[in-house]
Design a protein around this motif. Sequence first.
Motif, PDB file in Angstrom:
ATOM      1  N   GLU A 180      31.291  48.607 -25.372  1.00 41.91           N
ATOM      2  CA  GLU A 180      30.637  48.041 -24.196  1.00 41.91           C
ATOM      3  C   GLU A 180      29.600  46.975 -24.555  1.00 41.91           C
ATOM      4  O   GLU A 180      29.106  46.271 -23.672  1.00 41.91           O
ATOM      5  CB  GLU A 180      29.951  49.148 -23.384  1.00 41.91           C
ATOM      6  CG  GLU A 180      30.910  50.076 -22.672  1.00 41.91           C
ATOM      7  CD  GLU A 180      31.606  49.397 -21.503  1.00 41.91           C
ATOM      8  OE1 GLU A 180      30.934  48.713 -20.705  1.00 41.91           O
ATOM      9  OE2 GLU A 180      32.829  49.533 -21.396  1.00 41.91           O
ATOM     10  N   CYS A 181      29.239  46.867 -25.838  1.00 42.84           N
ATOM     11  CA  CYS A 181      28.163  45.941 -26.221  1.00 42.84           C
ATOM     12  C   CYS A 181      28.402  44.494 -25.806  1.00 42.84           C
ATOM     13  O   CYS A 181      27.458  43.853 -25.321  1.00 42.84           O
ATOM     14  CB  CYS A 181      27.864  46.050 -27.715  1.00 42.84           C
ATOM     15  SG  CYS A 181      26.798  47.467 -28.094  1.00 42.84           S
ATOM     16  N   PRO A 182      29.587  43.931 -25.942  1.00 38.01           N
ATOM     17  CA  PRO A 182      29.751  42.541 -25.483  1.00 38.01           C
ATOM     18  C   PRO A 182      29.396  42.372 -23.998  1.00 38.01           C
ATOM     19  O   PRO A 182      28.767  41.386 -23.611  1.00 38.01           O
ATOM     20  CB  PRO A 182      31.230  42.251 -25.744  1.00 38.01           C
ATOM     21  CG  PRO A 182      31.576  43.159 -26.886  1.00 38.01           C
ATOM     22  CD  PRO A 182      30.787  44.411 -26.641  1.00 38.01           C
ATOM     23  N   ARG A 183      29.746  43.346 -23.193  1.00 36.42           N
ATOM     24  CA  ARG A 183      29.419  43.299 -21.763  1.00 36.42           C
ATOM     25  C   ARG A 183      27.911  43.310 -21.562  1.00 36.42           C
ATOM     26  O   ARG A 183      27.372  42.511 -20.777  1.00 36.42           O
ATOM     27  CB  ARG A 183      30.059  44.511 -21.085  1.00 36.42           C
ATOM     28  CG  ARG A 183      29.696  44.673 -19.651  1.00 36.42           C
ATOM     29  CD  ARG A 183      30.315  45.952 -19.105  1.00 36.42           C
ATOM     30  NE  ARG A 183      29.881  46.201 -17.747  1.00 36.42           N
ATOM     31  CZ  ARG A 183      30.033  47.353 -17.138  1.00 36.42           C
ATOM     32  NH1 ARG A 183      30.618  48.357 -17.757  1.00 36.42           N
ATOM     33  NH2 ARG A 183      29.607  47.506 -15.902  1.00 36.42           N
ATOM     34  N   TRP A 184      27.201  44.220 -22.246  1.00 40.83           N
ATOM     35  CA  TRP A 184      25.751  44.318 -22.068  1.00 40.83           C
ATOM     36  C   TRP A 184      25.032  43.114 -22.666  1.00 40.83           C
ATOM     37  O   TRP A 184      24.022  42.659 -22.133  1.00 40.83           O
ATOM     38  CB  TRP A 184      25.215  45.620 -22.663  1.00 40.83           C
ATOM     39  CG  TRP A 184      25.851  46.847 -22.091  1.00 40.83           C
ATOM     40  CD1 TRP A 184      26.297  47.928 -22.788  1.00 40.83           C
ATOM     41  CD2 TRP A 184      26.113  47.146 -20.714  1.00 40.83           C
ATOM     42  NE1 TRP A 184      26.830  48.869 -21.927  1.00 40.83           N
ATOM     43  CE2 TRP A 184      26.720  48.407 -20.648  1.00 40.83           C
ATOM     44  CE3 TRP A 184      25.906  46.457 -19.521  1.00 40.83           C
ATOM     45  CZ2 TRP A 184      27.114  49.008 -19.448  1.00 40.83           C
ATOM     46  CZ3 TRP A 184      26.299  47.043 -18.320  1.00 40.83           C
ATOM     47  CH2 TRP A 184      26.884  48.302 -18.296  1.00 40.83           C
ATOM     48  N   ARG A 185      25.538  42.582 -23.777  1.00 37.18           N
ATOM     49  CA  ARG A 185      24.933  41.388 -24.386  1.00 37.18           C
ATOM     50  C   ARG A 185      25.061  40.193 -23.436  1.00 37.18           C
ATOM     51  O   ARG A 185      24.149  39.393 -23.305  1.00 37.18           O
ATOM     52  CB  ARG A 185      25.611  41.062 -25.731  1.00 37.18           C
ATOM     53  CG  ARG A 185      25.490  42.151 -26.785  1.00 37.18           C
ATOM     54  CD  ARG A 185      24.093  42.395 -27.275  1.00 37.18           C
ATOM     55  NE  ARG A 185      23.574  41.165 -27.851  1.00 37.18           N
ATOM     56  CZ  ARG A 185      22.287  40.833 -27.841  1.00 37.18           C
ATOM     57  NH1 ARG A 185      21.391  41.623 -27.329  1.00 37.18           N
ATOM     58  NH2 ARG A 185      21.891  39.709 -28.369  1.00 37.18           N
ATOM     59  N   GLU A 186      26.210  40.083 -22.773  1.00 43.96           N
ATOM     60  CA  GLU A 186      26.417  38.995 -21.817  1.00 43.96           C
ATOM     61  C   GLU A 186      25.466  39.140 -20.616  1.00 43.96           C
ATOM     62  O   GLU A 186      24.888  38.155 -20.150  1.00 43.96           O
ATOM     63  CB  GLU A 186      27.865  38.990 -21.336  1.00 43.96           C
ATOM     64  CG  GLU A 186      28.204  37.828 -20.424  1.00 43.96           C
ATOM     65  CD  GLU A 186      29.670  37.823 -20.014  1.00 43.96           C
ATOM     66  OE1 GLU A 186      29.931  37.396 -18.870  1.00 43.96           O
ATOM     67  OE2 GLU A 186      30.532  38.224 -20.812  1.00 43.96           O
ATOM     68  N   ALA A 187      25.303  40.361 -20.131  1.00 44.64           N
ATOM     69  CA  ALA A 187      24.381  40.597 -19.010  1.00 44.64           C
ATOM     70  C   ALA A 187      22.950  40.228 -19.399  1.00 44.64           C
ATOM     71  O   ALA A 187      22.237  39.575 -18.632  1.00 44.64           O
ATOM     72  CB  ALA A 187      24.464  42.062 -18.566  1.00 44.64           C
ATOM     73  N   PHE A 188      22.534  40.623 -20.614  1.00 47.11           N
ATOM     74  CA  PHE A 188      21.184  40.306 -21.095  1.00 47.11           C
ATOM     75  C   PHE A 188      21.002  38.792 -21.219  1.00 47.11           C
ATOM     76  O   PHE A 188      19.999  38.239 -20.769  1.00 47.11           O
ATOM     77  CB  PHE A 188      20.954  40.998 -22.444  1.00 47.11           C
ATOM     78  CG  PHE A 188      19.585  40.783 -23.023  1.00 47.11           C
ATOM     79  CD1 PHE A 188      18.495  41.495 -22.555  1.00 47.11           C
ATOM     80  CD2 PHE A 188      19.388  39.874 -24.055  1.00 47.11           C
ATOM     81  CE1 PHE A 188      17.223  41.307 -23.094  1.00 47.11           C
ATOM     82  CE2 PHE A 188      18.135  39.678 -24.592  1.00 47.11           C
ATOM     83  CZ  PHE A 188      17.043  40.398 -24.116  1.00 47.11           C
ATOM     84  N   ALA A 189      21.977  38.121 -21.809  1.00 46.16           N
ATOM     85  CA  ALA A 189      21.887  36.668 -21.999  1.00 46.16           C
ATOM     86  C   ALA A 189      21.840  35.926 -20.664  1.00 46.16           C
ATOM     87  O   ALA A 189      21.214  34.871 -20.559  1.00 46.16           O
ATOM     88  CB  ALA A 189      23.070  36.174 -22.830  1.00 46.16           C
ATOM     89  N   GLY A 190      22.471  36.483 -19.640  1.00 46.21           N
ATOM     90  CA  GLY A 190      22.525  35.824 -18.342  1.00 46.21           C
ATOM     91  C   GLY A 190      21.327  36.076 -17.447  1.00 46.21           C
ATOM     92  O   GLY A 190      21.241  35.512 -16.347  1.00 46.21           O
ATOM     93  N   MET A 191      20.389  36.910 -17.884  1.00 46.64           N
ATOM     94  CA  MET A 191      19.216  37.182 -17.050  1.00 46.64           C
ATOM     95  C   MET A 191      18.349  35.935 -16.939  1.00 46.64           C
ATOM     96  O   MET A 191      17.935  35.380 -17.957  1.00 46.64           O
ATOM     97  CB  MET A 191      18.379  38.321 -17.647  1.00 46.64           C
ATOM     98  CG  MET A 191      19.019  39.673 -17.571  1.00 46.64           C
ATOM     99  SD  MET A 191      17.935  40.916 -18.321  1.00 46.64           S
ATOM    100  CE  MET A 191      19.037  42.322 -18.361  1.00 46.64           C
TER     101      MET A 191
ATOM    102  N   ALA B  86      22.200  47.465 -15.031  1.00 53.68           N
ATOM    103  CA  ALA B  86      22.898  48.482 -15.826  1.00 53.68           C
ATOM    104  C   ALA B  86      22.783  48.172 -17.321  1.00 53.68           C
ATOM    105  O   ALA B  86      22.690  49.076 -18.142  1.00 53.68           O
ATOM    106  CB  ALA B  86      24.374  48.551 -15.422  1.00 53.68           C
ATOM    107  N   GLY B  87      22.768  46.887 -17.669  1.00 49.20           N
ATOM    108  CA  GLY B  87      22.712  46.489 -19.073  1.00 49.20           C
ATOM    109  C   GLY B  87      21.338  46.636 -19.687  1.00 49.20           C
ATOM    110  O   GLY B  87      21.186  47.224 -20.745  1.00 49.20           O
ATOM    111  N   GLY B  88      20.309  46.110 -19.022  1.00 49.55           N
ATOM    112  CA  GLY B  88      18.952  46.189 -19.562  1.00 49.55           C
ATOM    113  C   GLY B  88      18.896  45.781 -21.019  1.00 49.55           C
ATOM    114  O   GLY B  88      19.416  44.740 -21.413  1.00 49.55           O
ATOM    115  N   PHE B  89      18.270  46.622 -21.848  1.00 46.36           N
ATOM    116  CA  PHE B  89      18.145  46.365 -23.284  1.00 46.36           C
ATOM    117  C   PHE B  89      19.278  47.018 -24.100  1.00 46.36           C
ATOM    118  O   PHE B  89      19.164  47.116 -25.313  1.00 46.36           O
ATOM    119  CB  PHE B  89      16.805  46.873 -23.817  1.00 46.36           C
ATOM    120  CG  PHE B  89      15.651  45.905 -23.646  1.00 46.36           C
ATOM    121  CD1 PHE B  89      15.675  44.653 -24.242  1.00 46.36           C
ATOM    122  CD2 PHE B  89      14.537  46.264 -22.915  1.00 46.36           C
ATOM    123  CE1 PHE B  89      14.609  43.775 -24.114  1.00 46.36           C
ATOM    124  CE2 PHE B  89      13.457  45.395 -22.774  1.00 46.36           C
ATOM    125  CZ  PHE B  89      13.492  44.151 -23.377  1.00 46.36           C
TER     126      PHE B  89
END
Length: 172
Positions: free
Chosen positions: A36-47, A75-78
């Motif tokens: 799931e990390c690519p998904r969460w990294r993308e969410a973080f980068a897009g904030m 959902a992604g947060g840190f």
Amino acid sequence: MIRSRVTWLAATLLLAALVPVATAQGPAGKAAPNPECPRWREAFAGMPLRMVSIQAGSRNLALRVKLADSGERQAGGFQCAAHDEIKRHLILFDFGKEIFTQFHMQNVPAALDIAFVKDDGRIFAILKMDPSPTELYGPLGPFRYALEAHAGFFASQGIQQGEARLVVSPAR
């Protein structure tokens, strides 16, 4: 004889319990990458970045935060962030209205502080969250905003629950 069998049985059970963990961690004891990390990294980068301030007594602290303004970003947060990113950034979760929910620390590599904020900006609870795949953290009551920072941030800035206010200017 019974003691040695009990010792042998205990050692065997302990070893059996550890084998799946070692296998799941992969070579050299390193954790296998979370799919799931690519998904969460993308969410973080897009904030998007946003300026907010915290009023604590006579002090006014201006802060640049990453804004978790959508379900995916919230959902992604840190999750899956690097230690230096956690030290460098703060995340403001804006739920649009007061809600009652809890936060988890799954896939977060370092302890965090989290401040829970009422709709009027009053910081009414500050908690320390430790990395854990199962622990949940939340205040005793509804909140509109949550502000996450590296562990110790709020204390280092003299920000205490019940004595500080978050000021979020309207989006332009």
